[in-house]
Enzyme design. Structure first.
Site, PDB file in Angstrom:
ATOM      1  N   TYR A  49      16.229  60.123  23.419  1.00 43.09           N
ATOM      2  CA  TYR A  49      16.642  58.886  24.087  1.00 43.09           C
ATOM      3  C   TYR A  49      17.612  59.177  25.207  1.00 43.09           C
ATOM      4  CZ  TYR A  49      21.253  58.930  21.813  1.00 43.09           C
ATOM      5  OH  TYR A  49      22.527  59.251  21.430  1.00 43.09           O
ATOM      6  N   LYS A  67      18.946  65.519  22.996  1.00 38.52           N
ATOM      7  CA  LYS A  67      19.422  64.157  22.715  1.00 38.52           C
ATOM      8  C   LYS A  67      18.411  63.412  21.838  1.00 38.52           C
ATOM      9  CE  LYS A  67      21.744  60.408  25.156  1.00 38.52           C
ATOM     10  NZ  LYS A  67      22.856  60.310  24.223  1.00 38.52           N
ATOM     11  N   LEU A 111      26.455  67.910  23.216  1.00 37.85           N
ATOM     12  CA  LEU A 111      25.538  67.338  24.197  1.00 37.85           C
ATOM     13  C   LEU A 111      26.127  67.533  25.584  1.00 37.85           C
ATOM     14  CD1 LEU A 111      22.904  65.548  24.467  1.00 37.85           C
ATOM     15  CD2 LEU A 111      24.503  63.678  24.866  1.00 37.85           C
ATOM     16  N   GLU A 163      32.792  67.543  19.815  1.00 31.32           N
ATOM     17  CA  GLU A 163      32.633  66.331  20.627  1.00 31.32           C
ATOM     18  C   GLU A 163      32.740  65.145  19.692  1.00 31.32           C
ATOM     19  OE1 GLU A 163      28.630  65.788  22.200  1.00 31.32           O
ATOM     20  OE2 GLU A 163      27.780  66.796  20.466  1.00 31.32           O
TER      21      GLU A 163
HETATM   22  N1  PMP Z   1      27.968  63.391  22.907  1.00 27.57           N
HETATM   23  C1  PMP Z   1      27.170  62.650  22.125  1.00 27.57           C
HETATM   24  C2  PMP Z   1      26.904  63.087  20.728  1.00 27.57           C
HETATM   25  C3  PMP Z   1      26.599  61.450  22.623  1.00 27.57           C
HETATM   26  O1  PMP Z   1      25.799  60.703  21.850  1.00 27.57           O
HETATM   27  C4  PMP Z   1      26.909  61.041  23.939  1.00 27.57           C
HETATM   28  C5  PMP Z   1      26.383  59.748  24.485  1.00 27.57           C
HETATM   29  N2  PMP Z   1      25.014  59.746  24.675  1.00 27.57           N
HETATM   30  C6  PMP Z   1      27.741  61.860  24.718  1.00 27.57           C
HETATM   31  C7  PMP Z   1      28.250  63.023  24.166  1.00 27.57           C
HETATM   32  C8  PMP Z   1      28.084  61.487  26.137  1.00 27.57           C
HETATM   33  O2  PMP Z   1      26.981  61.682  26.971  1.00 27.57           O
HETATM   34  P1  PMP Z   1      26.775  60.826  28.314  1.00 27.57           P
HETATM   35  O3  PMP Z   1      27.988  61.046  29.149  1.00 27.57           O
HETATM   36  O4  PMP Z   1      25.561  61.391  28.904  1.00 27.57           O
HETATM   37  O5  PMP Z   1      26.629  59.399  27.886  1.00 27.57           O
END
Ligand code: PMP
Length: 287
Positions: free
Chosen positions: A33, A149, A207, A182
């Protein structure tokens, strides 16, 4: 305005937006996603999100559900039909619908695509940023490929629920060596005592956040030094500032970690400056 979702080729009322019981996303979390922020009528950093989608799909050997430009048309259409000026657009691609079997279905099975959009209140988010948020830490218990993701977010959901029950807004996954990976749905940052922005390298184990990448661009523009290295919970607690990033929170200051106040307990000036400058630097596509 009634909410509308896109489900496998059709725009349908949100309440009747459904996938088949044998969708592999539903049964195996065999799906990926993306979430893009929509701000002031622009889709934020869409090319970066679609590049990451491409990588996620490739890692799992799922085909694109349609041409990239057609997907952009669907994203725009769902945003338009839901009257979203500020909010987010969500897309999910699963390996498709097939009789339940762990191994991949035949190549003739088409990937399934769902797109939804929703409005958010920029003032409520701004208020939250003005106050800062609280974090708890939890042991890392996810698989090694969190760089993909996928919708397999059960550990993230459990961690964020635990945070909520503790009166916090996010949980940081922590490795056995005490370093922060994270958040459940955000990347983690600190401003070190010597004023550097510190965030964990995004090879594997976290991620590769799109907001994280754009904040690096913002930092560069502001002449701030970014250091990609692991940091411990202890270092974060005694840091000058801490903050999280994601498409839905942008830059969100952290004022408390496991009950310990960060700095003076108020959002730090670097976090707020990055937040202010973000929109100017991010890539904006008319929705
Ligand atoms: N880490 C995780 C586990 C996430 O789910 C997200 C949000 N999708 C992020 C980091 C931040 O990613 P982004 O800046 O692309 O939203």
């Amino acid at each position: 305005m009634p909410r509308i979702a896109y489900v496998n080729g059709r725009y349908v009322p949100h309440a009747r937006a459904m996938v088949h019981v044998e969708d592999r996303g539903y049964q195996f979390a065999d799906a990926v996603y993306e979430v893009c922020e929509v701000a002031r009528g622009f889709i934020i950093d869409m090319p970066r999100h679609l590049d990451r989608l491409d990588r996620s799909l490739r890692e799992l050997r799922i085909a694109w559900p349609m041409h990239r430009s057609a997907l952009v048309t669907v994203l725009r259409e769902v945003i338009r039909r839901n009257g979203v000026v500020n909010g987010m657009v969500y897309l999910q691609v699963s390996r498709g619908v097939a009789p339940r079997d762990h191994v991949f279905p035949a190549a003739t099975v088409k990937p399934a695509l769902v797109v939804t959009a929703k409005r958010t209140d920029p003032l409520a988010i701004a208020r939250r940023a003005a106050n800062g948020i609280k974090i708890i830490t939890v042991p890392e218990n996810r698989w090694e490929r969190v760089d993909i993701k996928t919708v397999g977010l059960l550990p993230n959901a459990l961690a964020k629920q635990q945070a909520k029950e503790a009166g916090a807004q996010e949980a940081w996954f922590v490795d056995p060596d005490g370093t922060v990976k994270e958040g459940g749905s955000t990347n983690a940052w600190i401003v070190s005592k010597d004023g550097r922005l510190v965030t964990r390298p995004a090879d594997m184990g976290i991620l590769r956040g799109i907001t994280r990448a754009t904040v690096m661009d913002v930092a560069k523009k502001l002449g701030l030094v970014v250091e990609e290295r692991a940091f411990t919970v202890e270092e974060a607690k005694s840091a000058r500032e801490a903050f999280i990033t994601s498409a839905t929170t942008v830059v969100m200051p952290v004022v408390e970690i496991d009950g310990t106040t960060v700095a003076n307990g108020h959002p730090g000036s670097v976090s707020l400056t990055l937040r202010e400058a973000f929109f100017d630097v991010a890539e904006k596509t008319v929705a």
